[in-house]
Design a protein around this motif. Structure first.
Motif, PDB file in Angstrom:
ATOM      1  N   HIS A   1      30.591  37.852  46.486  1.00 61.26           N
ATOM      2  CA  HIS A   1      30.790  39.260  46.845  1.00 61.26           C
ATOM      3  C   HIS A   1      30.758  39.376  48.356  1.00 61.26           C
TER       4      HIS A   1
ATOM      5  N   SER B   1      38.056  48.025  39.340  1.00 62.09           N
ATOM      6  CA  SER B   1      37.018  48.566  40.220  1.00 62.09           C
ATOM      7  C   SER B   1      37.576  49.315  41.430  1.00 62.09           C
ATOM      8  N   THR B   2      38.885  49.334  41.595  1.00 60.87           N
ATOM      9  CA  THR B   2      39.462  50.035  42.746  1.00 60.87           C
ATOM     10  C   THR B   2      40.523  51.053  42.319  1.00 60.87           C
TER      11      THR B   2
ATOM     12  N   SER C   1      38.102  40.520  43.931  1.00 53.69           N
ATOM     13  CA  SER C   1      37.197  41.666  43.783  1.00 53.69           C
ATOM     14  C   SER C   1      35.870  41.292  44.417  1.00 53.69           C
TER      15      SER C   1
ATOM     16  N   GLY D   1      35.476  43.723  33.547  1.00 53.06           N
ATOM     17  CA  GLY D   1      36.251  43.272  34.701  1.00 53.06           C
ATOM     18  C   GLY D   1      36.437  41.769  34.647  1.00 53.06           C
TER      19      GLY D   1
ATOM     20  N   GLY E   1      36.903  38.090  37.981  1.00 50.92           N
ATOM     21  CA  GLY E   1      36.224  38.713  39.111  1.00 50.92           C
ATOM     22  C   GLY E   1      36.034  37.784  40.288  1.00 50.92           C
TER      23      GLY E   1
ATOM     24  N   ARG F   1      31.247  42.124  34.839  1.00 52.14           N
ATOM     25  CA  ARG F   1      32.197  41.292  35.574  1.00 52.14           C
ATOM     26  C   ARG F   1      32.084  39.827  35.143  1.00 52.14           C
TER      27      ARG F   1
ATOM     28  N   ASP G   1      33.200  44.955  44.165  1.00 52.69           N
ATOM     29  CA  ASP G   1      32.954  45.694  42.928  1.00 52.69           C
ATOM     30  C   ASP G   1      31.481  45.897  42.610  1.00 52.69           C
TER      31      ASP G   1
ATOM     32  N   CYS H   1      39.619  43.247  40.000  1.00 51.37           N
ATOM     33  CA  CYS H   1      40.141  43.722  41.276  1.00 51.37           C
ATOM     34  C   CYS H   1      40.822  45.082  41.145  1.00 51.37           C
TER      35      CYS H   1
END
Length: 309
Positions: free
Chosen positions: A250, A82-83, A120, A104, A107, A161, A123, A79
């Motif tokens: 996702h 990736s940001t 996340s 990551g 995830g 991830r 991502d 989280c």
């Protein structure tokens, strides 16, 4: 061998390789415990860097070490990785094409009740949009092992991830069909193609079993390599079925479903339905509770397939 968290297997593979390769360096952003990297830090303290809660520094330091000939593995919650450090992933790692593997951890909705700040769900889309960045979501610890062994052999950037908890294995010890950047056929059928990645492969496989009992056969494709996407496998398996279903942990935009729909739409047009998390903050709960609520489970996938057919 029973359940093992994918992140634990990543640590085990790197620890074995670090016995003889002193250029392997693991870096954590106050995440050695949650990332299962405490054994690495304890065993190879001179090959471990703790940046503290500073994800941007984590990525930039990793890139700097890579430019000095090190093989850097940056471990941080997906989280934030990736940001918060997106620009560093884009510029310091991908644009500079440095040998950094971004791990990551926790995830998707692994952090459960901590809510949207710790989920996340963007991502796959974000990291896939970066040129030179590969994106992998292994489905179990056995596939994770093969993936990490393959990544140790190259010098290109990648984002991997993993979830937080141990997951049921898809494959069998000593019999893991794996080819780098090629999707794996888990089950073979003629009515529907189910394309899944990460923790969604197991419920997709279980859904195929439920459907088979009702006379519906499904091909399940483990698309652990989201980028580069195995387009040939998608077309090969989609061309003769009646419909395609994608399943991912996702958001509904820009992820596996969007990518598969692009391929099917251009190469062998037919109905594609994407099963994903909603375009909204998800409910709080354990991963399984969240999956059950949004029907990202075997029963929900099977129900969706029957509705389409």
């Amino acid at each position: 061998m029973g359940k093992i968290a994918n992140k634990q297997m990543i640590c085990e593979v790197l620890m074995e390789a670090a016995k003889t390769d002193k250029n392997i360096v693991a870096l954590c952003s106050d995440s050695r415990g949650s990332g299962s990297f405490t054994p690495f830090a304890d065993t190879y303290p001179e090959q471990f860097v703790e940046t503290g809660i500073a994800e941007q520094n984590l990525v930039s330091i990793s890139a700097g070490l890579a430019k000095c000939g090190k093989k850097a593995y940056a471990v941080s919650p997906a989280c934030f990785l990736s940001t918060r450090s997106y620009e560093q992933c884009k510029v310091d790692v991908a644009y500079s094409n440095t040998n950094v593997k971004l791990i990551g951890i926790s995830g998707g909705v692994s952090y459960g009740a901590l809510g949207m700040s710790h989920h996340s769900a963007q991502d796959i889309a974000a990291m896939s949009a970066i040129p030179n960045m590969r994106v992998y979501l292994p489905s179990d610890h056995l596939q994770t092992k093969e993936l990490m062994k393959a990544l140790l052999k190259d010098e290109k950037p990648a984002y991997i991830r993993t979830g937080r908890n141990a997951v049921d294995p898809i494959y069998e010890e000593g019999n893991v069909p794996f080819e780098m950047d090629k999707a794996t056929v888990v089950t073979k059928g003629e009515d529907v193609l189910i394309v899944a990645c990460g923790e969604m492969v197991k419920p997709a496989k279980d859904a195929a079993d439920l459907l088979k009992a009702e006379g519906i056969t499904a091909t399940v494709l483990d698309m652990y390599c989201v980028k580069p996407l195995d387009k040939e496998a998608i077309v090969r398996e989609a061309v003769n079925v009646k419909a395609v279903v994608t399943v991912e942990e996702h958001a509904p935009f820009g992820g596996l479903g969007s990518m598969v729909a692009q391929v099917v739409g251009s190469e062998c047009p037919k109905k594609v339905v994407n099963m994903s998390l909603p375009d909204a903050p998800v409910i709080t709960g354990t991963s399984q509770e969240v999956f059950n609520y949004y029907k990202l489970n075997a029963e929900g996938i099977a129900e969706q397939v029957k509705e389409i057919l």
